[in-house]
Design a protein around this motif. Structure first.
Motif, mmCIF file in Angstrom:
data_model
loop_
_atom_site.group_PDB
_atom_site.id
_atom_site.type_symbol
_atom_site.label_atom_id
_atom_site.label_comp_id
_atom_site.label_asym_id
_atom_site.label_seq_id
_atom_site.Cartn_x
_atom_site.Cartn_y
_atom_site.Cartn_z
ATOM 1 N N THR A 141 72.135 93.240 36.277
ATOM 2 C CA THR A 141 73.536 92.848 36.122
ATOM 3 C C THR A 141 73.725 91.350 35.961
ATOM 4 O OG1 THR A 141 73.821 92.774 38.532
ATOM 5 C CG2 THR A 141 74.347 94.843 37.419
ATOM 6 N N GLY A 142 72.842 90.550 36.566
ATOM 7 C CA GLY A 142 73.016 89.106 36.508
ATOM 8 C C GLY A 142 71.835 88.342 35.961
ATOM 9 N N ALA A 143 70.797 89.076 35.532
ATOM 10 C CA ALA A 143 69.575 88.449 35.013
ATOM 11 C C ALA A 143 69.062 87.367 35.959
ATOM 12 C CB ALA A 143 69.822 87.863 33.622
ATOM 13 N N THR A 144 68.961 87.731 37.250
ATOM 14 C CA THR A 144 68.521 86.765 38.244
ATOM 15 C C THR A 144 67.481 87.367 39.166
ATOM 16 O OG1 THR A 144 69.237 85.377 40.095
ATOM 17 C CG2 THR A 144 70.439 87.417 39.741
ATOM 18 N N LEU A 145 66.550 86.526 39.615
ATOM 19 C CA LEU A 145 65.543 86.937 40.577
ATOM 20 C C LEU A 145 65.954 86.619 42.016
ATOM 21 C CD1 LEU A 145 62.258 85.698 38.826
ATOM 22 C CD2 LEU A 145 63.087 88.045 38.985
ATOM 23 N N SER A 146 67.107 86.040 42.206
ATOM 24 C CA SER A 146 67.489 85.495 43.518
ATOM 25 C C SER A 146 67.563 86.555 44.609
ATOM 26 C CB SER A 146 68.822 84.756 43.422
ATOM 27 O OG SER A 146 69.858 85.632 43.010
ATOM 28 N N GLY A 147 67.857 87.797 44.257
ATOM 29 C CA GLY A 147 67.976 88.821 45.284
ATOM 30 C C GLY A 147 66.705 89.592 45.547
ATOM 31 N N VAL A 148 65.627 89.230 44.859
ATOM 32 C CA VAL A 148 64.363 89.949 45.004
ATOM 33 C C VAL A 148 63.521 89.251 46.064
ATOM 34 C CG1 VAL A 148 62.375 90.895 43.783
ATOM 35 C CG2 VAL A 148 64.514 90.519 42.554
ATOM 36 N N ALA A 149 63.000 90.032 47.006
ATOM 37 C CA ALA A 149 62.384 89.427 48.186
ATOM 38 C C ALA A 149 60.872 89.375 48.149
ATOM 39 C CB ALA A 149 62.848 90.182 49.439
ATOM 40 N N ASP A 150 60.201 90.530 48.132
ATOM 41 C CA ASP A 150 58.750 90.520 48.316
ATOM 42 C C ASP A 150 58.024 90.091 47.043
ATOM 43 O OD1 ASP A 150 57.502 93.202 46.941
ATOM 44 O OD2 ASP A 150 59.538 93.530 47.644
ATOM 45 N N PRO A 151 56.823 89.540 47.170
ATOM 46 C CA PRO A 151 56.100 88.961 46.021
ATOM 47 C C PRO A 151 55.879 89.920 44.858
ATOM 48 C CG PRO A 151 55.099 88.235 48.062
ATOM 49 C CD PRO A 151 56.112 89.280 48.439
ATOM 50 N N LEU A 152 55.448 91.150 45.148
ATOM 51 C CA LEU A 152 55.186 92.075 44.051
ATOM 52 C C LEU A 152 56.466 92.401 43.298
ATOM 53 C CD1 LEU A 152 53.386 93.843 42.379
ATOM 54 C CD2 LEU A 152 53.538 95.622 44.117
ATOM 55 N N SER A 153 57.543 92.630 44.018
ATOM 56 C CA SER A 153 58.816 92.939 43.358
ATOM 57 C C SER A 153 59.314 91.768 42.513
ATOM 58 C CB SER A 153 59.865 93.338 44.392
ATOM 59 O OG SER A 153 59.546 94.575 44.982
ATOM 60 N N ILE A 154 59.047 90.544 42.960
ATOM 61 C CA ILE A 154 59.412 89.368 42.155
ATOM 62 C C ILE A 154 58.690 89.413 40.812
ATOM 63 C CG2 ILE A 154 59.150 86.859 41.967
ATOM 64 C CD1 ILE A 154 59.659 86.720 44.996
ATOM 65 N N LEU A 155 57.401 89.704 40.854
ATOM 66 C CA LEU A 155 56.622 89.746 39.614
ATOM 67 C C LEU A 155 57.047 90.922 38.743
ATOM 68 C CD1 LEU A 155 53.026 88.812 40.826
ATOM 69 C CD2 LEU A 155 54.708 87.361 39.702
ATOM 70 N N VAL A 156 57.337 92.059 39.356
ATOM 71 C CA VAL A 156 57.806 93.218 38.599
ATOM 72 C C VAL A 156 59.131 92.884 37.912
ATOM 73 C CG1 VAL A 156 58.703 95.572 38.797
ATOM 74 C CG2 VAL A 156 56.617 94.928 40.019
ATOM 75 N N ALA A 157 60.042 92.284 38.652
ATOM 76 C CA ALA A 157 61.347 91.928 38.094
ATOM 77 C C ALA A 157 61.209 90.902 36.974
ATOM 78 C CB ALA A 157 62.260 91.391 39.191
ATOM 79 N N ALA A 158 60.328 89.926 37.171
ATOM 80 C CA ALA A 158 60.118 88.921 36.129
ATOM 81 C C ALA A 158 59.529 89.559 34.879
ATOM 82 C CB ALA A 158 59.196 87.819 36.643
ATOM 83 N N GLY A 159 58.607 90.504 35.071
ATOM 84 C CA GLY A 159 58.052 91.206 33.920
ATOM 85 C C GLY A 159 59.106 92.001 33.185
ATOM 86 N N ALA A 160 60.000 92.650 33.935
ATOM 87 C CA ALA A 160 61.084 93.403 33.321
ATOM 88 C C ALA A 160 62.036 92.476 32.566
ATOM 89 C CB ALA A 160 61.841 94.195 34.385
#
Length: 217
Positions: free
Chosen positions: A133-152
């Motif tokens: 919805t906001g094209a932001t990583l700010s709400g993503v917490a754990d390291p793997l999820s950050i990388l998954v979100a960035a990849g997406a």
């Protein structure tokens, strides 16, 4: 069964539901969880053979149940781990199971693939909803999820320089060689595109160090 931060949130939800039954859960659940954690860690560290063996074991344990949703979860772990490392293969294992997968699983698969138009945001894991919805990583917490979100975000064409930096340093801090090299490669392309020779040389040195290449004389 211990659930670690390495396991994506969507997978945790299903495994927790499976483990909630009484009496003690059957052995396949713990075996599948351990194998998935091993796969994820080995893959991110660049240990391909061990990762493949772990994934095969996790899939074998879950196929013994005859439940497509459980096997689909294993395939989604693989898809997410590859996305974190910027390796996209259209998730053929999940695609074969998609007709019998849940709506949440199909939404997560679309998210990983960058197919965000018409995606059911509410069906995504909570921390990944603002990514769409906001094209932001700010709400993503754990390291793997950050990388998954960035990849997406990259797959969807919405990645920013700040996101690339966040993904790179996240992979670096965890010692995850495979995604680190891939994200450094993205930074290298950006530096080359803008003609930033200083950044280019710095990134090349870092890639050589992370890959174990011999330093230039």
């Amino acid at each position: 069964m211990k659930l670690t931060a390495k396991t994506p949130a969507l997978v945790c939800a299903l495994l927790l539901a499976a483990c909630a039954s009484k009496p003690a859960p059957p052995g396949w659940q713990a075996d599948a969880k351990d194998a998935l954690d091993g796969f994820t860690d080995d893959y991110l560290r660049g240990n391909t053979a061990a990762a493949n063996a772990g994934f095969a074991r996790a899939r074998r344990e879950t196929t013994s149940t005859g439940r497509a949703d459980l096997v689909a979860q294993v395939e989604l772990v693989r898809c997410a781990t590859l996305a974190a490392s910027l390796e996209f293969d259209d998730c053929p294992g999940f695609a074969a199971l998609a007709p019998d997968a849940t709506a949440r699983q199909r939404a997560y698969a679309a998210y990983l693939a960058g197919r965000w138009e018409g995606i059911e945001v509410a069906a995504l894991p909570e921390q990944h909803r603002p990514v769409v919805t906001g094209a932001t990583l700010s709400g993503v917490a754990d390291p793997l999820s950050i990388l998954v979100a960035a990849g997406a975000l990259l797959k969807a064409g919405r990645i920013t320089p700040a996101d690339i930096e966040t993904a790179t340093e996240t992979a670096s801090s965890q010692g995850w060689r495979r995604p680190l090299l891939m994200w450094l490669g993205v930074s290298l392309q950006r530096a080359r595109a803008v003609g930033d020779r200083e950044a280019l040389a710095r990134i090349e040195r870092r890639i050589a160090l992370a890959s174990g290449a011999a330093p230039r004389q």
